[in-house]
Design a protein around this motif. Sequence first.
Motif, PDB file in Angstrom:
ATOM      1  N   GLN A 138       0.823  -1.190   0.000  1.00 36.09           N
ATOM      2  CA  GLN A 138       0.000   0.000   0.000  1.00 36.09           C
ATOM      3  C   GLN A 138       0.863   1.248   0.000  1.00 36.09           C
ATOM      4  N   ASN A 139       0.308   2.352  -0.511  1.00 36.89           N
ATOM      5  CA  ASN A 139       1.049   3.597  -0.414  1.00 36.89           C
ATOM      6  C   ASN A 139       0.994   4.122   1.014  1.00 36.89           C
ATOM      7  N   THR A 140       1.764   5.147   1.294  1.00 41.44           N
ATOM      8  CA  THR A 140       1.925   5.611   2.675  1.00 41.44           C
ATOM      9  C   THR A 140       0.631   6.105   3.294  1.00 41.44           C
ATOM     10  N   VAL A 141      -0.170   6.860   2.558  1.00 40.59           N
ATOM     11  CA  VAL A 141      -1.413   7.386   3.119  1.00 40.59           C
ATOM     12  C   VAL A 141      -2.379   6.256   3.458  1.00 40.59           C
ATOM     13  N   ASP A 142      -2.439   5.220   2.616  1.00 45.47           N
ATOM     14  CA  ASP A 142      -3.267   4.054   2.934  1.00 45.47           C
ATOM     15  C   ASP A 142      -2.775   3.370   4.202  1.00 45.47           C
ATOM     16  N   GLN A 143      -1.459   3.301   4.382  1.00 48.59           N
ATOM     17  CA  GLN A 143      -0.906   2.702   5.603  1.00 48.59           C
ATOM     18  C   GLN A 143      -1.319   3.501   6.832  1.00 48.59           C
ATOM     19  N   LEU A 144      -1.242   4.816   6.744  1.00 49.82           N
ATOM     20  CA  LEU A 144      -1.653   5.663   7.861  1.00 49.82           C
ATOM     21  C   LEU A 144      -3.126   5.465   8.175  1.00 49.82           C
ATOM     22  N   LEU A 145      -3.944   5.419   7.132  1.00 47.93           N
ATOM     23  CA  LEU A 145      -5.377   5.242   7.333  1.00 47.93           C
ATOM     24  C   LEU A 145      -5.678   3.899   7.994  1.00 47.93           C
ATOM     25  N   ASN A 146      -5.061   2.835   7.509  1.00 49.24           N
ATOM     26  CA  ASN A 146      -5.332   1.515   8.072  1.00 49.24           C
ATOM     27  C   ASN A 146      -4.858   1.396   9.515  1.00 49.24           C
ATOM     28  N   ALA A 147      -3.729   2.033   9.832  1.00 44.80           N
ATOM     29  CA  ALA A 147      -3.254   2.038  11.221  1.00 44.80           C
ATOM     30  C   ALA A 147      -4.232   2.816  12.104  1.00 44.80           C
ATOM     31  N   TYR A 148      -4.723   3.937  11.587  1.00 46.13           N
ATOM     32  CA  TYR A 148      -5.720   4.733  12.310  1.00 46.13           C
ATOM     33  C   TYR A 148      -7.000   3.933  12.553  1.00 46.13           C
ATOM     34  N   LEU A 149      -7.449   3.192  11.540  1.00 48.47           N
ATOM     35  CA  LEU A 149      -8.701   2.437  11.652  1.00 48.47           C
ATOM     36  C   LEU A 149      -8.634   1.357  12.738  1.00 48.47           C
ATOM     37  N   LYS A 150      -7.434   0.853  13.010  1.00 52.09           N
ATOM     38  CA  LYS A 150      -7.287  -0.118  14.105  1.00 52.09           C
ATOM     39  C   LYS A 150      -7.523   0.553  15.455  1.00 52.09           C
ATOM     40  N   ILE A 151      -7.115   1.804  15.570  1.00 52.88           N
ATOM     41  CA  ILE A 151      -7.408   2.565  16.796  1.00 52.88           C
ATOM     42  C   ILE A 151      -8.910   2.778  16.909  1.00 52.88           C
ATOM     43  N   LYS A 152      -9.514   3.183  15.793  1.00 53.21           N
ATOM     44  CA  LYS A 152     -10.967   3.419  15.782  1.00 53.21           C
ATOM     45  C   LYS A 152     -11.738   2.177  16.198  1.00 53.21           C
ATOM     46  N   ASP A 153     -11.361   1.026  15.627  1.00 53.15           N
ATOM     47  CA  ASP A 153     -12.061  -0.224  15.951  1.00 53.15           C
ATOM     48  C   ASP A 153     -11.901  -0.581  17.431  1.00 53.15           C
ATOM     49  N   ALA A 154     -10.709  -0.329  17.979  1.00 59.88           N
ATOM     50  CA  ALA A 154     -10.479  -0.616  19.398  1.00 59.88           C
ATOM     51  C   ALA A 154     -11.358   0.271  20.277  1.00 59.88           C
ATOM     52  N   LEU A 155     -11.515   1.534  19.894  1.00 57.98           N
ATOM     53  CA  LEU A 155     -12.365   2.441  20.669  1.00 57.98           C
ATOM     54  C   LEU A 155     -13.842   2.090  20.517  1.00 57.98           C
ATOM     55  N   VAL A 156     -14.241   1.620  19.338  1.00 55.46           N
ATOM     56  CA  VAL A 156     -15.617   1.145  19.147  1.00 55.46           C
ATOM     57  C   VAL A 156     -15.909   0.023  20.135  1.00 55.46           C
ATOM     58  N   ASN A 157     -14.909  -0.840  20.355  1.00 58.63           N
ATOM     59  CA  ASN A 157     -15.060  -1.960  21.285  1.00 58.63           C
ATOM     60  C   ASN A 157     -14.693  -1.600  22.718  1.00 58.63           C
ATOM     61  N   SER A 158     -14.400  -0.314  22.939  1.00 57.00           N
ATOM     62  CA  SER A 158     -14.003   0.187  24.267  1.00 57.00           C
ATOM     63  C   SER A 158     -12.828  -0.591  24.845  1.00 57.00           C
ATOM     64  N   ASN A 159     -11.886  -0.938  23.975  1.00 55.79           N
ATOM     65  CA  ASN A 159     -10.702  -1.689  24.381  1.00 55.79           C
ATOM     66  C   ASN A 159      -9.496  -0.745  24.395  1.00 55.79           C
ATOM     67  N   ALA A 160      -9.219  -0.187  25.566  1.00 64.00           N
ATOM     68  CA  ALA A 160      -8.169   0.822  25.690  1.00 64.00           C
ATOM     69  C   ALA A 160      -6.777   0.247  25.424  1.00 64.00           C
TER      70      ALA A 160
END
Length: 284
Positions: free
Chosen positions: A142-164
């Motif tokens: 993936q290009n760099t911006v896609d990598q940043l987005l996918n890394a960010y989305l893992k944070i988002k998913d963890a917060l959706v699940n309230s998993n600090a």
Amino acid sequence: MKSFKNLLLVLFFFTANLSFAQIKNAKTETVKVWGNCGMCKSKIEKAANQKNISSAVWNEDTKEAKITYNTKLTSLSAVLKKIALVGYDNEMFAAPTEVYEKLHGCCQYDRPDNKKEKAKKIEKEEKVETKVIVKEEASTNQNTVDQLLNAYLKIKDALVNSNAANAASASAKLFNLFKNINMESLGQSHMTYMKLEESLKQDAEHISETTEISHQRDHFTSLSKNLFEVIKSAKINTTVYYDYCPMFNNGKGANWLSKDAAIKNPYYGSMMLGCGKVQETIKQ
């Protein structure tokens, strides 16, 4: 001469108190930080001091640091970790051996054996984490911006699940991407990224340093806003939804990024999972 020295002391304490006064939601704690000299004092205080967030005054005689910090933006452990990473053992963390050994000779304080063993353990853990990150990055095309987005989305998913804990781990990986980013790989978004880089790093670092989910969510708001600006200015390989929750932050609202059209709110998790709406859609 004596009156001049007294004036300097007055100015020093006035400046220190002014710095503390600018920190909101302030809490002050006194902790042991080992060191030897004025050079140590300078490095310890520089590592701890972050404008409007944390500040420290280290006493060479007592080996104690008076640390004042904004409880909503950071923690004592986060400040002490930064101090350890520049070479100084303290009540919570031991400095990595290789960092300690690079200190000037006059700064190399005596280290009990248990501190050395703890430092070795931290170094080993950090090296393992680095290898994991490198492996993950090497396995993607993936290009760099896609990598940043996918890394960010893992944070988002963890917060959706309230998993600090998962949010902190995912944010550490995003912070590592920010630290090692190649500006040329950002293409047309690099100018936007450069303007927001420090804020992006700061938010990712704060989320990674705590397991207090309310603190993580506070930093996630600005992380989301700034990353949205980067993604809008880039060419990415997917559709991105910019979602909005009107209730978070005492009704001021907050946004987040998602690849799914369905709303899954990271600010409230299961309490109000469907609260929000798609505010904007980015399509390339």
